[in-house]
Motif scaffolding. Structure first.
Motif, PDB file in Angstrom:
ATOM      1  N   SER A  45       7.628  14.162  -3.086  1.00 47.06           N
ATOM      2  CA  SER A  45       8.853  14.734  -3.657  1.00 47.06           C
ATOM      3  C   SER A  45       9.006  16.217  -3.341  1.00 47.06           C
ATOM      4  CB  SER A  45       8.891  14.508  -5.178  1.00 47.06           C
ATOM      5  OG  SER A  45       7.824  15.190  -5.800  1.00 47.06           O
ATOM      6  N   TRP A  46       8.133  16.741  -2.455  1.00 46.78           N
ATOM      7  CA  TRP A  46       8.263  18.144  -2.086  1.00 46.78           C
ATOM      8  C   TRP A  46       9.615  18.378  -1.419  1.00 46.78           C
ATOM      9  CZ3 TRP A  46       2.938  18.882   0.788  1.00 46.78           C
ATOM     10  CH2 TRP A  46       1.905  18.831  -0.153  1.00 46.78           C
ATOM     11  N   SER A  47      10.172  19.570  -1.615  1.00 47.99           N
ATOM     12  CA  SER A  47      11.428  19.912  -0.943  1.00 47.99           C
ATOM     13  C   SER A  47      11.121  20.309   0.497  1.00 47.99           C
ATOM     14  CB  SER A  47      12.137  21.051  -1.678  1.00 47.99           C
ATOM     15  OG  SER A  47      11.338  22.213  -1.659  1.00 47.99           O
ATOM     16  N   GLY A  48      12.128  20.229   1.338  1.00 40.25           N
ATOM     17  CA  GLY A  48      11.943  20.604   2.739  1.00 40.25           C
ATOM     18  C   GLY A  48      11.461  19.439   3.585  1.00 40.25           C
ATOM     19  N   SER A  49      11.015  19.758   4.807  1.00 39.16           N
ATOM     20  CA  SER A  49      10.671  18.709   5.771  1.00 39.16           C
ATOM     21  C   SER A  49       9.212  18.273   5.705  1.00 39.16           C
ATOM     22  CB  SER A  49      11.000  19.191   7.194  1.00 39.16           C
ATOM     23  OG  SER A  49      10.200  20.312   7.521  1.00 39.16           O
ATOM     24  N   GLY A  95       0.782  -1.227   0.000  1.00 43.24           N
ATOM     25  CA  GLY A  95       0.000   0.000   0.000  1.00 43.24           C
ATOM     26  C   GLY A  95       0.815   1.278   0.000  1.00 43.24           C
ATOM     27  N   MET A  96       2.128   1.146   0.234  1.00 43.93           N
ATOM     28  CA  MET A  96       2.990   2.328   0.187  1.00 43.93           C
ATOM     29  C   MET A  96       3.279   2.669  -1.275  1.00 43.93           C
ATOM     30  SD  MET A  96       5.578   1.525   3.382  1.00 43.93           S
ATOM     31  CE  MET A  96       6.546   3.025   3.223  1.00 43.93           C
ATOM     32  N   VAL A  97       3.339   3.955  -1.567  1.00 36.77           N
ATOM     33  CA  VAL A  97       3.622   4.424  -2.921  1.00 36.77           C
ATOM     34  C   VAL A  97       5.013   3.947  -3.337  1.00 36.77           C
ATOM     35  CG1 VAL A  97       4.097   6.512  -4.260  1.00 36.77           C
ATOM     36  CG2 VAL A  97       2.075   6.399  -2.793  1.00 36.77           C
ATOM     37  N   THR A  98       5.077   3.403  -4.551  1.00 40.30           N
ATOM     38  CA  THR A  98       6.327   2.898  -5.125  1.00 40.30           C
ATOM     39  C   THR A  98       6.726   3.764  -6.320  1.00 40.30           C
ATOM     40  OG1 THR A  98       5.201   1.472  -6.714  1.00 40.30           O
ATOM     41  CG2 THR A  98       5.648   0.533  -4.504  1.00 40.30           C
ATOM     42  N   PRO A  99       7.950   3.605  -6.828  1.00 39.06           N
ATOM     43  CA  PRO A  99       8.326   4.338  -8.052  1.00 39.06           C
ATOM     44  C   PRO A  99       7.377   4.059  -9.225  1.00 39.06           C
ATOM     45  CG  PRO A  99      10.289   3.522  -6.972  1.00 39.06           C
ATOM     46  CD  PRO A  99       9.110   2.919  -6.234  1.00 39.06           C
ATOM     47  N   ALA A 100       6.854   2.838  -9.335  1.00 36.68           N
ATOM     48  CA  ALA A 100       5.915   2.525 -10.431  1.00 36.68           C
ATOM     49  C   ALA A 100       4.606   3.295 -10.276  1.00 36.68           C
ATOM     50  CB  ALA A 100       5.650   1.025 -10.481  1.00 36.68           C
ATOM     51  N   VAL A 101       4.153   3.498  -9.056  1.00 34.61           N
ATOM     52  CA  VAL A 101       2.935   4.283  -8.812  1.00 34.61           C
ATOM     53  C   VAL A 101       3.194   5.747  -9.172  1.00 34.61           C
ATOM     54  CG1 VAL A 101       1.325   5.106  -7.039  1.00 34.61           C
ATOM     55  CG2 VAL A 101       2.046   2.698  -7.059  1.00 34.61           C
ATOM     56  N   ILE A 102       4.336   6.264  -8.741  1.00 35.68           N
ATOM     57  CA  ILE A 102       4.693   7.648  -9.063  1.00 35.68           C
ATOM     58  C   ILE A 102       4.739   7.829 -10.578  1.00 35.68           C
ATOM     59  CG2 ILE A 102       6.515   9.403  -8.889  1.00 35.68           C
ATOM     60  CD1 ILE A 102       7.279   7.969  -6.174  1.00 35.68           C
ATOM     61  N   GLU A 103       5.326   6.866 -11.284  1.00 31.88           N
ATOM     62  CA  GLU A 103       5.417   6.941 -12.740  1.00 31.88           C
ATOM     63  C   GLU A 103       4.038   6.887 -13.399  1.00 31.88           C
ATOM     64  OE1 GLU A 103       6.362   7.524 -16.465  1.00 31.88           O
ATOM     65  OE2 GLU A 103       7.680   7.918 -14.755  1.00 31.88           O
ATOM     66  N   ALA A 104       3.109   6.109 -12.850  1.00 30.13           N
ATOM     67  CA  ALA A 104       1.757   6.043 -13.410  1.00 30.13           C
ATOM     68  C   ALA A 104       1.110   7.428 -13.391  1.00 30.13           C
ATOM     69  CB  ALA A 104       0.907   5.034 -12.632  1.00 30.13           C
ATOM     70  N   PHE A 105       1.252   8.147 -12.292  1.00 28.38           N
ATOM     71  CA  PHE A 105       0.694   9.502 -12.215  1.00 28.38           C
ATOM     72  C   PHE A 105       1.517  10.485 -13.051  1.00 28.38           C
ATOM     73  CE2 PHE A 105      -1.554   7.723  -8.573  1.00 28.38           C
ATOM     74  CZ  PHE A 105      -2.790   8.346  -8.663  1.00 28.38           C
ATOM     75  N   ARG A 106       2.830  10.323 -13.045  1.00 27.58           N
ATOM     76  CA  ARG A 106       3.695  11.209 -13.838  1.00 27.58           C
ATOM     77  C   ARG A 106       3.360  11.097 -15.329  1.00 27.58           C
ATOM     78  NH1 ARG A 106       9.115   9.856 -12.383  1.00 27.58           N
ATOM     79  NH2 ARG A 106       8.808  11.189 -10.576  1.00 27.58           N
ATOM     80  N   SER A 107       2.899   9.911 -15.765  1.00 30.90           N
ATOM     81  CA  SER A 107       2.584   9.706 -17.185  1.00 30.90           C
ATOM     82  C   SER A 107       1.463  10.630 -17.674  1.00 30.90           C
ATOM     83  CB  SER A 107       2.219   8.242 -17.442  1.00 30.90           C
ATOM     84  OG  SER A 107       0.917   7.944 -16.955  1.00 30.90           O
ATOM     85  N   ILE A 108       0.659  11.183 -16.751  1.00 35.32           N
ATOM     86  CA  ILE A 108      -0.376  12.151 -17.139  1.00 35.32           C
ATOM     87  C   ILE A 108      -0.012  13.564 -16.678  1.00 35.32           C
ATOM     88  CG2 ILE A 108      -2.195  10.391 -17.203  1.00 35.32           C
ATOM     89  CD1 ILE A 108      -3.301  11.685 -14.541  1.00 35.32           C
ATOM     90  N   GLY A 109       1.232  13.728 -16.261  1.00 34.73           N
ATOM     91  CA  GLY A 109       1.722  15.052 -15.877  1.00 34.73           C
ATOM     92  C   GLY A 109       1.493  15.433 -14.427  1.00 34.73           C
TER      93      GLY A 109
END
Length: 185
Positions: free
Chosen positions: A169-173, A149-163
């Motif tokens: 990935s926010w900067s800071g704490s 259930g934790m977000v993986t790189p493949a999940v991030i890429e699925a959303f990134r594929s639509i921009g």
């Protein structure tokens, strides 16, 4: 759909009219490996691309805890007690970092437009200054030990594929590990 949204989730003055929202039905895999059908309320302009993202998550067999319309918009007593609901639309202010406190930022959240998804919020907590407001999510603040259930790189890429961007990935704490949105905020 409109009946359940009026009042608690949508009201006059929201930045999107009810006609600008769609109920998106998608297949997903639950934590027991069973195939389910879930619903999300999203902006009509992002419904088709999000359908593609959730097809990818289904192919990945990425587990989602709760994603029924009633899990988010049903009567309080019928909502899952664990609060681990994947959801999108809610007309509200953006949430401030736990570092600064407060109850709102004075700006509309991307959720107010149906332009954001919170995915498994217990396994992917909102964290600021090393803290989360959800005690059940504390064990998931350590992102080095991947669990279901934790977000993986493949999940991030699925959303990134639509921009879409990811709050992890926010900067800071401050990190919002559950949050994906059209502009990453």
């Amino acid at each position: 759909m409109e009946e359940q949204l009026r009042g608690r989730y949508w009201h006059q003055g929201c930045p999107v009219d009810l006609s600008g929202l769609r109920a998106l039905r998608v297949a997903y895999v639950d934590f027991g490996g069973r195939v389910r059908t879930g619903q999300l309320v999203v902006g009509k302009d992002v419904a088709a691309p999000l359908a593609g993202v959730f097809r990818r998550l289904y192919v990945l067999r990425f587990p989602i805890r709760h994603m029924q319309f009633s899990d988010m918009y049903g009567p309080k007593g019928a909502q899952p007690k664990d609060g681990d609901v994947t959801a999108s639309f809610e007309c509200r202010q953006a949430v401030p970092s736990p570092c600064t406190g407060g109850s709102g930022t004075g700006t509309w959240s991307n959720h107010s437009y149906g332009h954001a998804i919170d995915l498994n919020p217990v396994e992917n907590p909102y964290v600021g200054c090393g803290m989360t407001r959800d005690a059940t999510a504390r064990k998931y603040t350590d992102r080095s030990r991947l669990r279901p259930g934790m977000v993986t790189p493949a999940v991030i890429e699925a959303f990134r594929s639509i921009g879409w961007g990811w709050g992890g990935s926010w900067s800071g704490s401050t990190k919002d590990y559950m949050h994906f949105s059209v502009n990453g905020h």
